[in-house]
Write an enzyme that holds these catalytic residues in place. Structure first.
Site, PDB file in Angstrom:
ATOM      1  N   GLU A 364       0.823  -1.215   0.000  1.00 13.30           N
ATOM      2  CA  GLU A 364       0.000   0.000   0.000  1.00 13.30           C
ATOM      3  C   GLU A 364       0.860   1.270   0.000  1.00 13.30           C
ATOM      4  OE1 GLU A 364      -3.567   0.558   2.182  1.00 13.30           O
ATOM      5  OE2 GLU A 364      -4.142  -1.544   2.101  1.00 13.30           O
ATOM      6  N   PRO A 478     -13.611 -11.402   1.574  1.00  8.57           N
ATOM      7  CA  PRO A 478     -13.890 -12.803   1.897  1.00  8.57           C
ATOM      8  C   PRO A 478     -14.870 -13.464   0.949  1.00  8.57           C
ATOM      9  CG  PRO A 478     -14.939 -11.340   3.483  1.00  8.57           C
ATOM     10  CD  PRO A 478     -14.043 -10.490   2.652  1.00  8.57           C
ATOM     11  N   ASP A 539       0.920  -8.982   2.572  1.00  8.89           N
ATOM     12  CA  ASP A 539      -0.416  -8.956   3.157  1.00  8.89           C
ATOM     13  C   ASP A 539      -1.258  -9.942   2.350  1.00  8.89           C
ATOM     14  OD1 ASP A 539      -2.967  -8.480   4.019  1.00  8.89           O
ATOM     15  OD2 ASP A 539      -2.883  -6.307   3.797  1.00  8.89           O
ATOM     16  N   ASN A 597      -3.319  -7.620  12.451  1.00  7.43           N
ATOM     17  CA  ASN A 597      -4.307  -6.623  12.057  1.00  7.43           C
ATOM     18  C   ASN A 597      -5.223  -6.395  13.249  1.00  7.43           C
ATOM     19  OD1 ASN A 597      -7.181  -5.971  10.716  1.00  7.43           O
ATOM     20  ND2 ASN A 597      -5.571  -5.283   9.341  1.00  7.43           N
ATOM     21  N   PHE A 602     -12.089  -6.508  13.287  1.00  4.80           N
ATOM     22  CA  PHE A 602     -11.298  -7.706  13.016  1.00  4.80           C
ATOM     23  C   PHE A 602      -9.968  -7.640  13.738  1.00  4.80           C
ATOM     24  CE2 PHE A 602      -7.987  -9.972  10.717  1.00  4.80           C
ATOM     25  CZ  PHE A 602      -8.511 -11.248  10.723  1.00  4.80           C
TER      26      PHE A 602
END
Length: 644
Positions: A364, A478, A539, A597, A602
């Protein structure tokens, strides 16, 4: 809902109904207002809710109303029934107490979230194509009531029963599955901090008590949408409530609240007050420094240090959260000053430079950040970099493409020679596969994602040892677990090809061979690509129970693996997936970390450093963030951690 419900229906809904109103003169008798005063729509909503709650002061009002609402609606025609027939139990026994305190449980109409294998629990505030792990990368944190059995309850009505105190060790705080909790119209003078354990609460009613304050720990209840504090003795609010970024109504009418706070909520509504509290909240105390966790014994470390042929290198993997995605809409719990790129970039750079790793793999990173910030500063610490943005930059204007993020790999230039670099565009690689080309799934699912990986081939300038470092950012949603698995399979296949090519290259002479003592070292020979030490990090947006983790860690995945989701991907779904790298997660040797994370929705592991265990071993890993610190913060980014 576009109409107003009678107050008896209140408990049948997760919160009092929000009718559509227009600014107007309040009618005589409305609380806290004069007949001639202009009232904003959101404040009029608050006054309406206040009146509804004032009419709910009788014992267990919501539970009784819910029981009434759950009964069969009486029809105009009277049916003829068998008077001897045993009637079924239409509702649960609402007289049963839910805890040792006086209380009544009810069933909420709030739907429970499904598991990650069924749907993508993206909130209304989520960006639909956010590529980061931020927006519920796997699933919303599952509630214990995610799949409730028959008659399961998630609401508790303890209102109007003259409760004077709630002890910190109350059984109430073990009901972590609660979504709605009514403690209104009692005699409470305080609420213990332990209420912060009820992390799934969406509605909390503390109206009509004798509270003079609420605990700062209540700011941990980030799922709250309705918080009613009507008719108490509260003068001010703890700034920690600023993390309640989903709060729609903060009910404060009937309190001697500080005039500036009340004016803010009257004029601009609950979100404005929450933002003010959030941005004025002092930073929490910083956590202890993360310490290195040794995986090998002191004797092994000493032996390794004395081995002239042992080579040690370090790798850092970090999704830095691109400036474009760090918005208040996605991170409403983060103070605006802590979310700004100017603040975060300093923390990121300081952290990266302090670890001084041989290889730094960042995800990112947008083009502007890479060229104008990271290259500029890391060059002074002996780093050179390799960077590729996501594929979309090719179709954009010069100004827009500068904001496209991608993967950046930095390496110590004095120690390693970059032999070759390669960009992996997953959609392009998939397009080249003959067994993929004609499937609808490939066109509709894989090709629409422009994620990339960067593969770099290095040689140690002193010893000639070769190292492959792959840096990847895998799709986050997901609902596309199949795409994640396909992307990782494509990545590993490309690494296998590149490693095979690298193993056939002739060895290079060491730099400055006349002076360098390393020149007498025998040049390594690699009979095939699997002999070359390889690092695959990034990631992966995949938890340890995923097909991605299974594939990387075991070397295979069957063709009917659930994560393919019954979609068709050529040989992948006829023969399955296989690789020969014998990969291990760096943290597996130390016991997989609990999280990489950390957000309110989450908390888990989705980032990894994989290594070929046949020619590499782990000496130490960076320890976890202090658990005591994590218990007191709602999520990252925050003042101390610039990325989630």
């Amino acid at each position: 809902m576009a109409h107003h419900q009678h107050h008896n229906s209140l408990s049948h809904y997760p919160s009092p109904p929000n009718g559509h109103m227009h600014a107007q003169h309040m009618a005589q008798g409305s609380p806290g207002s004069a007949a001639s005063q202009i009232i904003t729509p959101h404040w009029q909503q608050q006054l309406l809710k206040c009146e509804m709650i004032r009419s709910s002061r009788s014992p267990h009002h919501r539970a009784r109303a819910s029981a009434m609402a759950s009964r069969t609606v009486t029809k105009s025609a009277i049916p003829i029934t068998n008077p001897n027939q045993v009637k079924p139990n239409a509702s649960m026994d609402l007289a049963e107490s839910g805890s040792k305190d006086s209380g009544t449980s009810t069933t909420s109409s709030t739907p429970a979230p499904t598991s990650a294998s069924e749907s993508s629990p993206i909130s209304a505030n989520s960006a639909p194509n956010h590529p980061s792990s931020t927006v519920a990368p796997i699933a919303e944190a599952p509630r214990p009531t995610a799949k409730p059995p028959e008659n399961t309850w998630n609401s508790l009505d303890m209102g109007g029963v003259n409760i004077k105190t709630i002890p910190p060790n109350s059984g109430l705080f073990t009901f972590t599955f609660l979504i709605n909790l009514y403690l209104n119209h009692n005699s409470l003078s305080s609420v213990p901090p332990e209420i912060s354990r009820l992390r799934h609460l969406e509605l909390l009613d503390l109206s009509g008590n004798a509270l003079t304050t609420v605990p700062p720990e209540m700011g941990m209840l980030t799922q709250l949408k309705e918080l009613y504090l009507f008719d108490n003795q509260i003068v001010t609010l703890p700034p920690e409530l600023g993390s309640l970024h989903q709060l729609q109504t903060l009910g404060v009418e009937g309190n001697p609240l500080d005039a500036s706070l009340k004016s803010l909520i009257q004029k601009d509504g609950t979100p404005a007050l929450i933002s003010f509290l959030r941005d004025s909240c002092p930073s929490p105390p910083p956590p202890p420094h993360r310490v290195w966790k040794n995986v090998i014994s002191p004797a092994e470390r000493e032996a390794m240090a004395s081995d002239p042929h042992a080579e040690i290198f370090s790798v850092l993997c970090y999704n830095i959260l691109c400036e474009k995605y760090a918005t208040e809409k996605l991170y409403g719990y983060t103070p605006s000053w802590a979310l700004s790129w100017d603040y975060r970039k300093e923390l990121i750079l300081t952290e990266v430079m302090n670890y001084d790793a041989d290889f730094i793999c960042l995800q990112e990173v947008d083009i502007t950040q890479y060229e104008d910030y990271f290259v500029k500063h890391l060059q002074s610490q002996d780093y050179e970099g390799v960077y590729y943005p996501k594929s979309r930059y090719k179709t954009m204007s010069d100004s827009d493409r500068r904001q496209v993020d991608g993967c950046a790999t930095f390496y110590k230039a004095s120690k390693y020679q970059l032999v070759e670099r390669q960009l992996i565009e997953f959609s392009a690689v998939a397009m080249q596969r003959p067994d993929f080309k004609k499937t609808d799934d490939m066109f509709n699912r894989v090709l629409g994602k422009d994620h990339v990986a960067v593969i770099c081939l290095f040689e140690n300038k002193e010893t000639g040892t070769r190292i492959i470092v792959a840096n990847a950012h895998i799709h986050w949603d997901p609902n596309f677990r199949d795409v994640k698995l396909v992307q990782v399979a494509l990545l590993v296949e490309e690494i296998e090809k590149i490693a095979g090519y690298f193993s056939k290259l002739p060895p290079r002479l060491p730099v400055n061979s006349d002076d360098n003592p390393g020149s007498s070292w025998p040049q390594p020979v690699y009979t095939d690509g699997t002999r070359i030490p390889t690092i695959i990090c990034g990631d992966f947006n995949s938890v340890p129970s995923s097909g991605v983790y299974e594939f990387l860690s075991t070397g295979s995945v069957p063709p009917d693996h659930p994560d393919f989701m019954s979609h068709l991907y050529g040989k992948y779904t006829t023969d399955g997936l296989k690789h020969k790298f014998n990969l291990k997660s760096a943290y597996a040797a130390a016991g997989e970390v609990l999280l990489t994370n950390y957000t309110p929705r989450f908390r888990g592991v989705i980032d990894y450093i994989w290594y070929t265990s046949g020619n590499l071993s782990v000496n130490a890993v960076l320890g976890e963030v202090d658990k005591g610190y994590l218990e007191k913060v709602v999520g990252f980014p925050n003042a101390h951690f610039p990325s989630e």
